[in-house]
Design a protein around this motif. Structure first.
Motif, PDB file in Angstrom:
ATOM      1  N   GLY A 222       0.786  -1.227   0.000  1.00  0.00           N
ATOM      2  CA  GLY A 222       0.000   0.000   0.000  1.00  0.00           C
ATOM      3  C   GLY A 222       0.816   1.274   0.000  1.00  0.00           C
TER       4      GLY A 222
ATOM      5  N   SER B 264      -4.058   0.580  -3.824  1.00  0.00           N
ATOM      6  CA  SER B 264      -4.415   1.710  -2.976  1.00  0.00           C
ATOM      7  C   SER B 264      -5.877   1.628  -2.564  1.00  0.00           C
TER       8      SER B 264
ATOM      9  N   THR C 194       1.961   3.447  -2.197  1.00  0.00           N
ATOM     10  CA  THR C 194       1.899   3.950  -3.573  1.00  0.00           C
ATOM     11  C   THR C 194       2.858   5.106  -3.797  1.00  0.00           C
TER      12      THR C 194
END
Length: 487
Positions: free
Chosen positions: A146, A180, A148
């Protein structure tokens, strides 16, 4: 372009004989008998992906490299010294392939910061050469965790180092965005990169690119975009593979578009692409969701007679869908069939049984399974507690649900937002003001602040007229095409 509907599933040689006959034997308290015979223990679902080859088969030197990585991680894992310090002790033998393995292992352990430390250490070594593969791997690891923004930073760093992005790098970047939380924004970004790739000769989309996007839009149930991507692929020089067909069929199946799903299956078979376990599982799930149980059972029988093998998700899907249709005996028979084939139920399987008994007006049996899990497992998932609470609420046993929540908290459970949202919707729908007040008090004590979405979902409960899905006997099956083994 998705083809016109075709005669469904004939190429799978499906039989009209059901593996779950209505004459299935009745069991007295079947679940508990099986629970006593088979230890209940939490386990993840069996993977439907092919197993990786053993290390010895990967090539010369691979086992030695893996052993060195294990030694480094073990020595750094005792907390006495940083991972980078341990790496420096082995600087004479550590090379790029070892760092790749470290990225993989650290990624599995959620240690993405250590991945960056290893990367910085690599850059200081004389043997280091900036390489697309390194950046692609790191971007992939960051995306799965996660991170990003970190993935974007690595992409920028790669370009500064003189590396030119290629298809694999963009594939990793697209995947990173798709992990995400803001899914709408992620899908928009992914399409943007996809269009950008088309304009760069060395970055042309490949079948992996299409498969990543097809899976993402299938999960988002965006059939329009799935159709557009499938048409785009059809007009390119790229040949679809099993993952492509599975992705498209999954999108159609989740949206109840059974004719379109069967048409893609027909096309897949005509292109000499054999169904794999995932294909069978998504067909079983799609037919089960639509309560087309004759077809679901035919696919299952074909699976048993094929080279592929069923997996835990196969049975979990059947148990759940039988349960939602209130076909308790068939759900129990599916569970027994699973045991007979040598499968050990996972916590997901038991959650499916709890859900089944909830829909079948057997909340007491659902509670027996839950208590059995509490007594035999060291750690029970919050999702299992949620399944039991939902079973109570489905049967209008709201005070029992409230007592169970108290019991669970005393047992050490830490309810999450999903737990409270489930109960808030149920109590609101039943106009249980006293229970609502107690629930909000518990949320306040735990520090959970309900947001706008939380209350909006609760308000939707007032507009819901059905407490349960219709049984298979109440579904109008007149428009359901039937399968003929002779087709």
């Amino acid at each position: 372009m998705p083809p016109n509907p075709a005669p469904p599933l004939s190429s799978l040689q499906l039989s009209t004989q059901s593996p779950f006959p209505f004459s299935a034997p009745k069991f007295q308290r079947p679940t508990l008998l099986l629970l006593r015979r088979i230890p209940v223990r939490a386990a993840s679902s069996v993977s439907t992906r092919p197993k990786k080859k053993k290390a010895a088969e990967k090539g010369n030197g691979q086992p030695e490299a893996e052993e060195l990585v294990r030694v480094i991680l073990r020595k750094a894992g005792d907390g006495k010294e940083p991972l980078v310090a341990t790496l420096s002790k082995y600087v004479k033998v550590v090379r790029t392939e070892h760092c790749f393995m470290l990225f993989e292992e650290l990624g599995k352990r959620d240690s993405w910061l250590q991945c960056l430390e290893v990367f910085r250490w690599m850059q200081r070594q004389r043997w280091y050469i900036a390489d697309n593969g390194i950046y692609s791997k790191l971007i992939s690891v960051m995306g799965k965790k996660g991170q990003t923004r970190m993935a974007m930073w690595l992409f920028s760093e790669m370009r500064k180092s003189g590396c030119r992005p290629d298809t694999s790098v963009y594939n990793s970047l697209i995947t990173a965005h798709l992990h995400s939380r803001d899914k709408a924004k992620a899908l928009s970004k992914a399409l943007g990169y996809f269009e950008k790739m088309k304009g760069i000769e060395r970055c042309q989309p490949n079948v992996v690119t299409y498969n990543i996007l097809l899976r993402a839009f299938a999960q988002a149930r965006d059939v329009k975009q799935v159709n557009a991507l499938f048409k785009d692929l059809d007009e390119s020089i790229i040949s679809p593979d099993i993952y492509t067909y599975n992705g498209v069929m999954d999108a159609y199946g989740k949206n109840g578009m059974l004719k379109e799903m069967e048409s893609v299956l027909k096309r897949m078979k005509s292109n000499q692409c054999k169904p794999d376990t995932i294909t069978f599982n998504l067909l079983i799930d799609a037919y089960g969701r639509r309560q087309a149980f004759d077809k679901m059972e035919q696919v299952f029988k074909s699976l048993l007679h094929s080279k592929e093998k069923p997996t835990l998700p196969t049975f979990n899907s059947m148990i759940t869908n039988y349960g939602k249709a209130r076909l308790r005996e068939k759900a129990e028979f599916a569970f027994k069939k699973m045991i007979d084939l040598g499968f050990k139920p996972s916590y997901v399987t038991y959650e499916c049984l709890i859900t089944t008994y909830g829909y079948c007006d057997c909340a007491s049996r659902a509670r027996e399974i839950f208590d059995e899990m509490i007594n035999t497992q060291k750690a029970v998932q919050i999702s299992t507690l949620n399944a039991m609470l939902d079973a109570y609420c489905i049967n209008d046993l709201h005070y029992e649900a409230d007592k169970l929540l108290d019991y669970a908290i005393k047992k050490g459970f830490v309810p999450n937002a999903s737990t409270y949202r489930l109960l808030y919707k149920a109590y609101t729908k039943a106009n249980m003001k006293e229970l609502l007040d107690n629930l909000l008090k518990r949320m306040d004590e735990q520090g959970i602040v309900p947001n706008k979405k939380f209350f909006l979902e609760a308000l939707e409960a007032f507009g819901s007229s059905q407490k349960r899905p219709k049984s298979s006997h109440e579904i109008d099956a007149s428009n359901m095409p039937q399968i003929s083994a002779k087709e």
